[in-house]
Structures are given as C-alpha cells and as structure tokens.
Design an enzyme around this catalytic site. Structure first.
Site, PDB file in Angstrom:
ATOM      1  NE  ARG A  53       7.631  -2.840   6.258  1.00 51.74           N
ATOM      2  CZ  ARG A  53       6.339  -2.635   6.460  1.00 51.74           C
ATOM      3  NH1 ARG A  53       5.627  -1.966   5.572  1.00 51.74           N
ATOM      4  NH2 ARG A  53       5.756  -3.117   7.520  1.00 51.74           N
ATOM      5  NE  ARG A  77      -4.891  -1.933   9.563  1.00 49.26           N
ATOM      6  CZ  ARG A  77      -3.800  -1.303   9.158  1.00 49.26           C
ATOM      7  NH1 ARG A  77      -3.845  -0.353   8.281  1.00 49.26           N
ATOM      8  NH2 ARG A  77      -2.661  -1.603   9.683  1.00 49.26           N
ATOM      9  NE  ARG A 104       1.970  -5.388  10.985  1.00 56.12           N
ATOM     10  CZ  ARG A 104       3.035  -5.193  10.216  1.00 56.12           C
ATOM     11  NH1 ARG A 104       4.228  -5.626  10.612  1.00 56.12           N
ATOM     12  NH2 ARG A 104       2.928  -4.552   9.082  1.00 56.12           N
ATOM     13  NE  ARG A 152       5.792  -0.729  10.212  1.00 54.31           N
ATOM     14  CZ  ARG A 152       4.682  -0.700   9.484  1.00 54.31           C
ATOM     15  NH1 ARG A 152       4.635   0.035   8.394  1.00 54.31           N
ATOM     16  NH2 ARG A 152       3.636  -1.405   9.826  1.00 54.31           N
ATOM     17  CE  LYS A 186      -2.103  -1.192   3.896  1.00 55.34           C
ATOM     18  NZ  LYS A 186      -1.418  -2.466   4.168  1.00 55.34           N
TER      19      LYS A 186
HETATM   20  P1  AP5 Z   1       4.791  -1.648   1.923  1.00 62.00           P
HETATM   21  O1  AP5 Z   1       4.484  -0.767   0.760  1.00 62.00           O
HETATM   22  O2  AP5 Z   1       5.499  -1.074   3.080  1.00 62.00           O
HETATM   23  O3  AP5 Z   1       3.452  -2.436   2.383  1.00 62.00           O
HETATM   24  P2  AP5 Z   1       2.184  -1.910   3.178  1.00 62.00           P
HETATM   25  O4  AP5 Z   1       0.987  -2.546   2.541  1.00 62.00           O
HETATM   26  O5  AP5 Z   1       2.213  -0.429   3.281  1.00 62.00           O
HETATM   27  O6  AP5 Z   1       2.458  -2.655   4.555  1.00 62.00           O
HETATM   28  P3  AP5 Z   1       2.347  -2.102   6.060  1.00 62.00           P
HETATM   29  O7  AP5 Z   1       3.113  -3.048   6.912  1.00 62.00           O
HETATM   30  O8  AP5 Z   1       2.673  -0.649   6.135  1.00 62.00           O
HETATM   31  O9  AP5 Z   1       0.826  -2.322   6.295  1.00 62.00           O
HETATM   32  P4  AP5 Z   1       0.149  -2.409   7.644  1.00 62.00           P
HETATM   33  O10 AP5 Z   1      -1.240  -2.283   7.165  1.00 62.00           O
HETATM   34  O11 AP5 Z   1       0.447  -3.613   8.450  1.00 62.00           O
HETATM   35  O12 AP5 Z   1       0.825  -1.233   8.506  1.00 62.00           O
HETATM   36  P5  AP5 Z   1       0.360   0.240   8.841  1.00 62.00           P
HETATM   37  O13 AP5 Z   1       1.552   1.096   8.868  1.00 62.00           O
HETATM   38  O14 AP5 Z   1      -0.810   0.633   8.006  1.00 62.00           O
HETATM   39  O15 AP5 Z   1       5.622  -2.897   1.329  1.00 62.00           O
HETATM   40  C1  AP5 Z   1       6.052  -3.945   2.185  1.00 62.00           C
HETATM   41  C2  AP5 Z   1       7.423  -4.447   1.717  1.00 62.00           C
HETATM   42  O16 AP5 Z   1       7.297  -5.043   0.433  1.00 62.00           O
HETATM   43  C3  AP5 Z   1       8.490  -3.366   1.559  1.00 62.00           C
HETATM   44  O17 AP5 Z   1       9.712  -3.923   1.909  1.00 62.00           O
HETATM   45  C4  AP5 Z   1       8.450  -3.009   0.063  1.00 62.00           C
HETATM   46  O18 AP5 Z   1       9.708  -2.543  -0.382  1.00 62.00           O
HETATM   47  C5  AP5 Z   1       8.103  -4.349  -0.544  1.00 62.00           C
HETATM   48  N1  AP5 Z   1       7.263  -4.256  -1.731  1.00 62.00           N
HETATM   49  C6  AP5 Z   1       6.154  -3.479  -1.886  1.00 62.00           C
HETATM   50  N2  AP5 Z   1       5.604  -3.684  -3.094  1.00 62.00           N
HETATM   51  C7  AP5 Z   1       6.377  -4.629  -3.706  1.00 62.00           C
HETATM   52  C8  AP5 Z   1       6.310  -5.285  -4.974  1.00 62.00           C
HETATM   53  N3  AP5 Z   1       5.333  -5.012  -5.846  1.00 62.00           N
HETATM   54  N4  AP5 Z   1       7.249  -6.207  -5.260  1.00 62.00           N
HETATM   55  C9  AP5 Z   1       8.219  -6.511  -4.391  1.00 62.00           C
HETATM   56  N5  AP5 Z   1       8.346  -5.921  -3.172  1.00 62.00           N
HETATM   57  C10 AP5 Z   1       7.433  -5.007  -2.841  1.00 62.00           C
HETATM   58  O19 AP5 Z   1      -0.202   0.062  10.327  1.00 62.00           O
HETATM   59  C11 AP5 Z   1       0.673  -0.208  11.402  1.00 62.00           C
HETATM   60  C12 AP5 Z   1      -0.118  -0.342  12.697  1.00 62.00           C
HETATM   61  O20 AP5 Z   1      -0.835   0.899  12.968  1.00 62.00           O
HETATM   62  C13 AP5 Z   1      -1.225  -1.410  12.688  1.00 62.00           C
HETATM   63  O21 AP5 Z   1      -0.712  -2.682  13.029  1.00 62.00           O
HETATM   64  C14 AP5 Z   1      -2.173  -0.858  13.756  1.00 62.00           C
HETATM   65  O22 AP5 Z   1      -1.686  -1.100  15.054  1.00 62.00           O
HETATM   66  C15 AP5 Z   1      -2.124   0.634  13.511  1.00 62.00           C
HETATM   67  N6  AP5 Z   1      -3.138   1.102  12.569  1.00 62.00           N
HETATM   68  C16 AP5 Z   1      -2.909   1.664  11.344  1.00 62.00           C
HETATM   69  N7  AP5 Z   1      -4.063   1.983  10.754  1.00 62.00           N
HETATM   70  C17 AP5 Z   1      -5.049   1.631  11.616  1.00 62.00           C
HETATM   71  C18 AP5 Z   1      -6.467   1.698  11.560  1.00 62.00           C
HETATM   72  N8  AP5 Z   1      -7.119   2.188  10.474  1.00 62.00           N
HETATM   73  N9  AP5 Z   1      -7.174   1.225  12.617  1.00 62.00           N
HETATM   74  C19 AP5 Z   1      -6.552   0.730  13.706  1.00 62.00           C
HETATM   75  N10 AP5 Z   1      -5.203   0.621  13.817  1.00 62.00           N
HETATM   76  C20 AP5 Z   1      -4.461   1.083  12.779  1.00 62.00           C
HETATM   77 MG    MG Z   2       2.350   0.945   4.872  1.00 64.07          MG
END
Ligand code: AP5
Ligand code: MG
Length: 215
Positions: free
Chosen positions: A128, A89, A172, A161, A14
């Site tokens: 990552r 979410r 997660r 991270r 994402k």
């Molecule tokens: P990346 O682009 O970082 O993936 P992402 O989908 O953004 O993954 P996240 O871990 O950020 O998602 P998440 O939903 O768990 O975390 P968030 O920060 O939202 O890519 C991942 C890896 O793959 C990287 O190394 C990248 O280089 C690689 N990659 C990407 N695309 C690729 C491709 N096409 N090919 C090869 N490699 C690729 O949330 C964190 C925490 O915050 C949650 O656990 C929760 O506690 C809280 N939180 C956030 N939002 C909410 C909400 N709405 N409600 C409640 N709690 C929330």
């Molecule tokens: Mg992200």
C-alpha cells in the site's frame, strides 16, 4: 439518520470501497483512522493522546474515539446518512454508537463485513502507498497511481503509512482478531450483518457492495 457500517480487518479494502461508494449512494464517509491521522498531524490534544497507540498498531482508547465520532454524528443532524469505516472497533464502541444514534433519531441500518483471508491482507498492506493529503490508498501492483508515486486526486507524493511495517501489521491483525472480530459477531446476532467477499478487484468488490445496498 441512517448509519451503514463497513467492517473488516486492516487492509480488507474499507477505504478503497468507501471512496467508490459514497458518491454513488449520497452517503457521508467517515474513516476513524483518517480522522485520527488528521488529529495527529494537526497536533491537537486528541492527536497527542492517539499518536503512540496508533504507532504501536493498538487501538486508541474507546473514550477518545467515542468523543470524536459522537461529536460528528450529533453535529451532522438528522438528515445525514453515514458510511462509517473503521468504527466501531470494540463492542463497547458498538454499544456507544447504538446510544448516540438513538439520541440523534437514527439507527445503524446495516453492517457490511469485507471478508478477506489474512495472507491477502498482509500482501495488500505491504504494497500500500497512501496520500498524506487526502488519505487515498494505492497499491504498487494491484492499484497503482496513474503517475508513479503521485496521488491521482491531489497530486501529492505518496508515502508508506508508518503503521504498515511488518511488525506493526502483525500487532494490528492480532488486535483485530481479539477486539474487533467480536463486533462482527455482535452485529450478526442483531441480524444486521451482511458478509461480502472482499477478494477480487476493487471494482468487483464495490459492485457487490452496491448490490447489497441497492438491491
Ligand atoms: P484499504 O482500502 O486502504 O484498506 P482498509 O481496510 O481501509 O485498511 P486500513 O489499514 O486503513 O484499516 P485499518 O482498520 O487498519 O486502519 P485505520 O486507518 O482504520 O486497502 C488496503 C490496500 O489494499 C491498499 O493498498 C489498496 O490499494 C489495496 N486494495 C484494496 N482493495 C483491493 C482489492 N479489492 N483488490 C486489490 N487490492 C485492493 O486505523 C488506523 C489506526 O487508527 C488503528 O490501528 C488504531 O490505532 C486507530 N483507530 C482507528 N479507528 C479506531 C477505532 N474505532 N477505535 C480505536 N482505534 C482506532
Ligand atoms: Mg482505511
């Protein structure tokens, strides 16, 4: 106000896709996770409430993230078109977003779901590395930075991270399956969902998303 959602499991890409899309589409990107990490590192009241939930890999309370996102959308005004990454979410968050968007004179125009099998998600999160300054994400094999361990955008030293360790990733993914997968079904039932294959290079995935958003 038009709102585009980028839905997908942890590690589905994402953040990576958002960074490639926003400049080309004139959208304002909001990552709920990045907002929360900023709140935690800034030691704000919201950050103190969020920190333990995030460290365990669980969602923060709907009311907490709901307040933050509502404030942003209402402050942005009617002319802003948003790309929301990581919100909503839960179905309760999706219902809140529907109310807030209507209050701001806008709507969710589409929800894009990045479809990636779980074994690839696990590999992506294990490799990552992120920038603690600008939240840019890299991967040690598939998307390495130009200079090892150094952010291409702002030059800061990259870190792993804290919620990317194996046990927290398992939590997660389980939270995603039980609380967030129903959100994908909720938007499908509303006829707003487009499923995009999230496997392939980051550039190929972004091009697919561009084709959906600007046919
Ligand atoms: P990346 O682009 O970082 O993936 P992402 O989908 O953004 O993954 P996240 O871990 O950020 O998602 P998440 O939903 O768990 O975390 P968030 O920060 O939202 O890519 C991942 C890896 O793959 C990287 O190394 C990248 O280089 C690689 N990659 C990407 N695309 C690729 C491709 N096409 N090919 C090869 N490699 C690729 O949330 C964190 C925490 O915050 C949650 O656990 C929760 O506690 C809280 N939180 C956030 N939002 C909410 C909400 N709405 N409600 C409640 N709690 C929330
Ligand atoms: Mg992200």
């Amino acid at each position: 106000m038009q709102i585009t959602l980028l839905l997908g499991a942890p590690g589905s890409g994402k953040g990576t896709a958002s960074a490639r899309l926003v400049a080309r589409l004139g959208l304002r990107h909001v990552s709920s996770g990045a907002l929360l990490r900023d709140a935690v590192s800034g030691g704000t009241v919201a950050g103190r409430e969020a920190a333990d939930h995030m460290a365990r890999g669980e969602l923060v309370p709907d009311a907490l993230i709901g307040r933050i996102i509502t404030g942003l959308l209402l402050a942005g005004g009617p002319g802003v078109n948003w790309l929301l990454d990581g919100f909503p979410r839960t179905v309760a968050q999706a219902q809140l977003l529907e109310r807030v968007a209507a209050e701001a004179g806008g709507r969710v125009s589409r929800a894009l779901f990045l479809d990636v099998p779980e074994e690839i998600l696990v590999d992506r999160l294990a490799g990552r590395r992120v920038c603690p300054g600008c939240d840019a994400a890299y991967h040690v094999q598939t998307l390495p930075p130009r200079v090892p361990d150094c952010c291409d955008r702002c030059g800061r030293a990259l870190i792993t991270r804290p919620d990317d360790d194996e046990a927290t990733v398992r939590t997660r993914l389980a939270v995603y399956r039980s609380l967030t997968a129903p959100v994908v079904a909720w938007y499908a039932a509303k006829g707003l969902l487009t499923v995009v294959d999230g496997v392939g290079t980051a550039d190929a995935v972004s091009e697919q998303l561009m084709r959906v958003l600007q046919p």
